[in-house]
Design an enzyme around this catalytic site. Structure first.
Site, PDB file in Angstrom:
ATOM      1  N   ASN A   7      47.429   9.956  11.526  1.00 54.06           N
ATOM      2  CA  ASN A   7      46.423  10.861  12.087  1.00 54.06           C
ATOM      3  C   ASN A   7      45.622  11.489  10.957  1.00 54.06           C
ATOM      4  OD1 ASN A   7      44.957  12.925  13.186  1.00 54.06           O
ATOM      5  ND2 ASN A   7      46.559  13.591  14.606  1.00 54.06           N
ATOM      6  N   PHE A   8      44.506  10.845  10.621  1.00 50.99           N
ATOM      7  CA  PHE A   8      43.577  11.387   9.622  1.00 50.99           C
ATOM      8  C   PHE A   8      42.320  11.895  10.320  1.00 50.99           C
ATOM      9  CE2 PHE A   8      45.238   8.128   6.307  1.00 50.99           C
ATOM     10  CZ  PHE A   8      46.375   8.897   6.122  1.00 50.99           C
TER      11      PHE A   8
ATOM     12  N   CYS B 191      42.372  14.576  13.195  1.00 50.87           N
ATOM     13  CA  CYS B 191      42.361  15.824  13.951  1.00 50.87           C
ATOM     14  C   CYS B 191      41.478  16.859  13.253  1.00 50.87           C
ATOM     15  CB  CYS B 191      43.799  16.329  14.074  1.00 50.87           C
ATOM     16  SG  CYS B 191      43.934  17.671  15.239  1.00 50.87           S
TER      17      CYS B 191
ATOM     18  N   ASN C 192      38.591   9.520  16.423  1.00 55.88           N
ATOM     19  CA  ASN C 192      39.246  10.762  16.781  1.00 55.88           C
ATOM     20  C   ASN C 192      38.163  11.690  17.320  1.00 55.88           C
ATOM     21  OD1 ASN C 192      40.973  13.125  16.832  1.00 55.88           O
ATOM     22  ND2 ASN C 192      42.300  12.045  15.380  1.00 55.88           N
ATOM     23  N   THR C 193      38.508  12.926  17.621  1.00 57.57           N
ATOM     24  CA  THR C 193      37.556  13.802  18.301  1.00 57.57           C
ATOM     25  C   THR C 193      36.510  14.359  17.345  1.00 57.57           C
ATOM     26  OG1 THR C 193      39.073  15.624  17.978  1.00 57.57           O
ATOM     27  CG2 THR C 193      39.189  14.468  20.090  1.00 57.57           C
TER      28      THR C 193
ATOM     29  N   CYS D  22      10.404   1.075  44.967  1.00 56.88           N
ATOM     30  CA  CYS D  22       9.947   2.400  44.503  1.00 56.88           C
ATOM     31  C   CYS D  22      10.035   3.427  45.625  1.00 56.88           C
ATOM     32  CB  CYS D  22       8.507   2.290  44.004  1.00 56.88           C
ATOM     33  SG  CYS D  22       7.804   3.883  43.507  1.00 56.88           S
TER      34      CYS D  22
ATOM     35  N   CYS E 120       9.037   8.913  43.538  1.00 60.80           N
ATOM     36  CA  CYS E 120       9.412  10.218  42.994  1.00 60.80           C
ATOM     37  C   CYS E 120       8.492  10.617  41.850  1.00 60.80           C
ATOM     38  CB  CYS E 120      10.864  10.214  42.530  1.00 60.80           C
ATOM     39  SG  CYS E 120      11.175   9.191  41.073  1.00 60.80           S
TER      40      CYS E 120
END
Lengths: 441, 434
Positions: free
Chosen positions: B136-137, B139, B204-205, B347, B350
């Site tokens: 885990n590099f 976090c 990772n996050t 179509c 919109c």
């Protein structure tokens, strides 16, 4: 103990609790999450078709986006700037033929954004949590008489008062609100909403309520013109069209508008008499309103008899479906011929119709229905007003409600155009802007 | 049904769907439930060194970004590595692995950046019978303040050094999990490879604050009026993860290095996209945390259904197939000319395409009073914005101009020859065609 089967016209056909349930909100309010989800469906269209379809030009995509971002009160301001009766319109507008019919998601999926319910969410939020959202401009010293306190008169009075003019608001009835208070089906505006909305609207200040005064009796237009800087006529349609058939004078034959007014003002709906066999003559919103409410009060059989095909009915498809879902039978292409009975109505005789070369004719084939109560819902008419020029059976106007008389404007059902709350609001508002421009020129 | 069996670094799993090292894999109880639900493997929540375990905050650890109908699009967390004793985790890992020998069991590890610390823990992990380890590099919160997690992952030299220690003291596959909180993902990936890593896993996050409370003026999630950046994950991070994966897959230095893809995998389709960019397995966390372990069932059925449709018998048939199509901008074909086409039957009027083009792009869409929207080919640069904002799928499409047609915008005849920026006359660095 009366029941739906009790002969004749009788009160208390259903237990009071059941009647109360029957008259609950037709479209219940959204909770916050439902509103968010509904709002998320709006595409924020460019030059949105729903705005074009709204007689009061409410910026619908903007207010829906404001709901979506968690600002329902700000959304309400967006609505109320264009339509001060946005709360009532959210409840009574035939959105299925206005904004929601134009919604691109109606075209795409047959499921429009629920604009009416979103509008109600916004306006309810504001009315619940805040006082009046607008502030009145400094007094101008100008005085305006607004005759008729229905949607047109209220919208006009509010806009004028906001601009700083002093408004005297006259109406023949004891309570303001017009058809909002006396005419609309109870299940569309429960919990005394019409009266609460008027009170809230009056919060702008500068409007003096003068009830129980009707034009041609207590009030004379010439006097008003002399006493005020401007006059707005929003008198609505006070007359009810007659059936014009044999037996139309029998007991039990009555006008729908009066019945609905009694219903709206009743403290106890279980004390309100209704027939066992009810026949409604007509095909508009009033016909549906009276038919549905008769069923909700416990009438056993309710029939709407309309002289042309269902596609020609003034009531929208949604309203027709509402009626049939409540157990109302709709017979189209029939016209009344006679009301039979011995004193009171017992039976109605109808004749089938066909259109030939655009003319409606009886085919000679007839049917009889049991009828101890017959409602006339074949339209209302203007009680003639002395003074302004007429355009057919309505007051003639040009542009923003200008009549042929200098200093007199008119709007709402007493002028040409669709007889809808939202149209009346637009006309009252626009006349007020025109009056303001004139008074400050 | 197509065969979803996966062989990643010699580690077999019945399908490529692994649970990422995260709260769902912190305990025997959860992991057993995951295996019962059908997950192919798990990466056990990160173990720390022996001794008193870390502690977590006692207030909210997660923050969220929502889409329509409160759909969770992004999740952030400030939870640390496992806060349970090392011994307990090791015993549980050994027990679960023994009971589920066919599933992949990877152990995530994060200990101080000292050789002794790694040398101490690795034999303990090996004893559990786990199939491999993940370093885990990545976090980005809490542990990084103590010189671990992304603090290591942001220094390629440390990655290489620690990886080498692990390869020295551990004889099973070593996967290095990378942090996206860097400038160029290729550098840490190359460092891992140089250190002897068998694979990398990413992303990772991402450092993030999901919201600011406008009453207390505190970032969310809020602990007693204060907030700290957390790690962002979920569907919102998928595009970032795909790009980083593709960079590693196509870089000559790291090409061929096995990858376990992580970042917003929510459906079979997300998984297939990661795999097409070279991932041998994918790791999932947010989707499981949002919907529970049962989501894997959709992933398995969806992926095998798609494989059947395409005629792929094994996942290895399509892993990496999109990699050759990821290139530099300078090599994109400038003779590929398209124009937007609006299907008038589809179509719904919109007008979003019109507003987008008129206000923010090239004024290339005409709007008639009847709300008919048409493309002005002489203005359309084919940017695709109208396609992206149109609420109706396939209503607006990009159609290629055939060879020989004249592009009304440029007046040039369309050629079917490939030509890119490197040879374009406007490029001062252009090389003359030989």
């Amino acid at each position: 103990m009366t029941s739906p089967l009790t002969p004749g016209i009788a009160a208390g056909r259903l237990p009071a609790e059941e009647i109360a349930r029957n008259f609950a909100d037709l479209h219940p309010a959204y909770d916050d999450h439902e509103a968010q989800v509904a709002a998320d469906r709006c595409y924020f269209c460019h030059d949105a078709p729903c705005i074009t379809a709204c007689p009061t030009d409410i910026d619908i995509p903007l207010f829906i986006r404001q709901i979506q971002t968690g600002m329902p009160e700000a959304a309400a301001r967006t609505i109320l700037e264009q339509n001060i009766l946005g709360g009532m319109c959210a409840r009574v507008c035939p959105t299925e033929t206005l904004c929601e019919e134009a919604c691109v998601r109606e075209l795409a999926e047959g499921k429009p954004v629920e604009i009416g319910r979103l509008q109600r969410h916004a306006t309810d939020s504001l009315m619940a949590r805040q006082g009046h959202p607008f502030t009145r401009a400094p007094e101008t010293g100008k005085r305006v008489a607004v005759v008729g306190a229905g949607p047109a008169g209220l919208a006009c009075a509010h806009r004028l008062a906001m601009k700083g003019h002093a408004v005297d608001l006259y109406d023949a009835r004891d309570k303001p609100g017009g058809l909002n208070e006396y005419g609309i089906a109870a299940y569309k505006t429960p919990q005394d909403f019409a009266a609460r909305e008027v009170e809230w609207l009056m919060g702008i200040g500068g409007i003096t309520w003068k009830g129980g005064q009707s034009l041609g009796r207590e009030l004379a237009l010439e006097t008003l013109r002399a006493e005020y800087d401007a006059v707005f006529l929003g008198v609505g349609l006070g007359g009810v069209n007659d059936l014009g058939v044999e037996g139309a004078e029998r007991d039990g034959v009555t006008d729908a508008v009066g019945f609905i007014a009694d219903l709206r003002q009743a403290d106890d709906l279980s004390a309100l008499p209704v027939g066992r066999n009810v026949v409604v003559i007509g095909g508009g919103m009033t016909a549906v309103d009276v038919a549905v409410q008769s069923r909700l009060l416990g009438a056993e059989n309710v029939t709407i008899a309309y002289r042309r095909g269902r596609d020609r009915m003034g009531a929208s498809r949604f309203e027709q479906d509402l009626a049939t879902s409540k157990g109302v039978r709709i017979i189209d292409n029939v016209m009344p011929v006679a009301v039979h009975g011995n004193g009171a109505a017992v039976e109605i005789e109808l004749e089938y119709t066909a259109e030939r070369d655009g003319r409606l004719e009886g085919t000679g084939e007839r049917l009889r229905l049991p009828a101890d109560q017959v409602f006339r819902a074949i339209g209302q008419s203007l009680v003639p007003v002395e003074g302004p020029e007429m355009d057919g059976r309505k007051i003639a106007v040009t542009g923003p409600g200008r009549t042929s008389l200098d200093g007199v404007w008119a709007g709402g059902d007493c002028t040409a155009g669709e007889d809808l709350t939202v149209v009346a609001v637009a006309e009252g508002r626009d006349a007020a802007e025109d009056i303001h421009a004139r008074l400050t020129a | 049904m197509a065969d979803l069996t996966t062989d990643f670094l010699g580690i077999k799993s019945p399908n490529p769907f692994w649970l990422a090292s995260a709260p769902p894999t912190d305990k025997e109880y959860n992991v057993r439930r995951a295996f019962e639900a059908g997950w192919g493997g798990v990466v056990w929540k990160t173990l720390g060194a022996e001794g008193p375990p870390v502690v977590n905050v006692n207030g909210p650890r997660y923050g969220a970004l929502y889409g329509a109908d409160r759909r969770l699009l992004g999740l952030n967390n400030i939870e640390l590595i496992t806060d349970r004793p090392l011994e307990v985790n090791l015993e549980e890992i050994a027990r679960v692995k023994a009971d589920y020998p066919d599933r992949a069991m990877i152990v995530s590890i994060m200990v101080p950046c000292e050789e002794a610390a790694w040398k101490a823990i690795l034999p303990r992990v090996a004893e559990t019978g786990a199939d491999g380890i993940e370093l885990n590099f990545g976090c980005p919160h809490g542990m990084s303040e103590r010189g671990m997690g992304s603090a290591v992952g942001q220094v390629p030299e440390y990655i290489e050094m620690v990886t080498r220690w692990c390869k020295t003291y551990y004889d099973r596959p070593v996967i290095v999990k990378l942090t996206p909180n860097i400038t160029d993902i290729r550098k840490p990936a190359a460092a891992a490879k140089n250190g002897g890593a068998d694979a990398v896993s990413l992303i990772n996050t991402i450092n993030s604050i999901t919201a600011v409370d406008l009453d207390s003026f505190a970032p969310e999630p809020t602990i007693d009026g204060k907030g700290s950046h957390g790690g962002y994950c979920g569907p919102a991070v998928k595009p970032i993860a795909l790009s980083m994966v593709s960079e590693i897959a196509r870089d000559p230095q790291t090409h061929g290095l096995p990858i376990s893809g992580i970042g917003g995998v929510t459906t079979w389709r997300d998984a297939a996209e990661f795999m097409a960019l070279g991932c041998g397995t994918v790791q999932v966390c947010t989707a499981a945390m949002t919907y529970g372990f049962k989501v894997v069932e959709e992933m398995k059925r969806g992926l095998s259904g798609w494989m059947d449709e395409k005629g792929y018998r094994a996942v290895s048939d399509f892993v990496g197939r999109a990699v050759p199509n990821v290139t530099d901008w300078q090599y994109l074909n400038l003779n590929y000319v398209t124009k937007a086409r609006i299907d008038q039957d589809a179509c719904i009027k919109c007008g979003r395409c019109y507003a987008a083009c008129e206000d923010t792009s090239h004024q290339a869409i005409d709007m008639s009073p009847e709300r008919v929207f048409t493309v002005k080919d002489d203005e359309c640069v084919a940017c695709n914005l109208c396609v992206d904002v149109c609420p109706v799928e396939d209503c607006i499409t990009m159609e290629r101009l055939p060879e020989g047609a004249v592009d009304p915008r440029t007046g040039r005849t369309v050629s079917d020859e490939y030509a890119n920026w490197t040879t374009h006359p406007n490029n001062p660095m252009a090389q003359a065609a030989e």
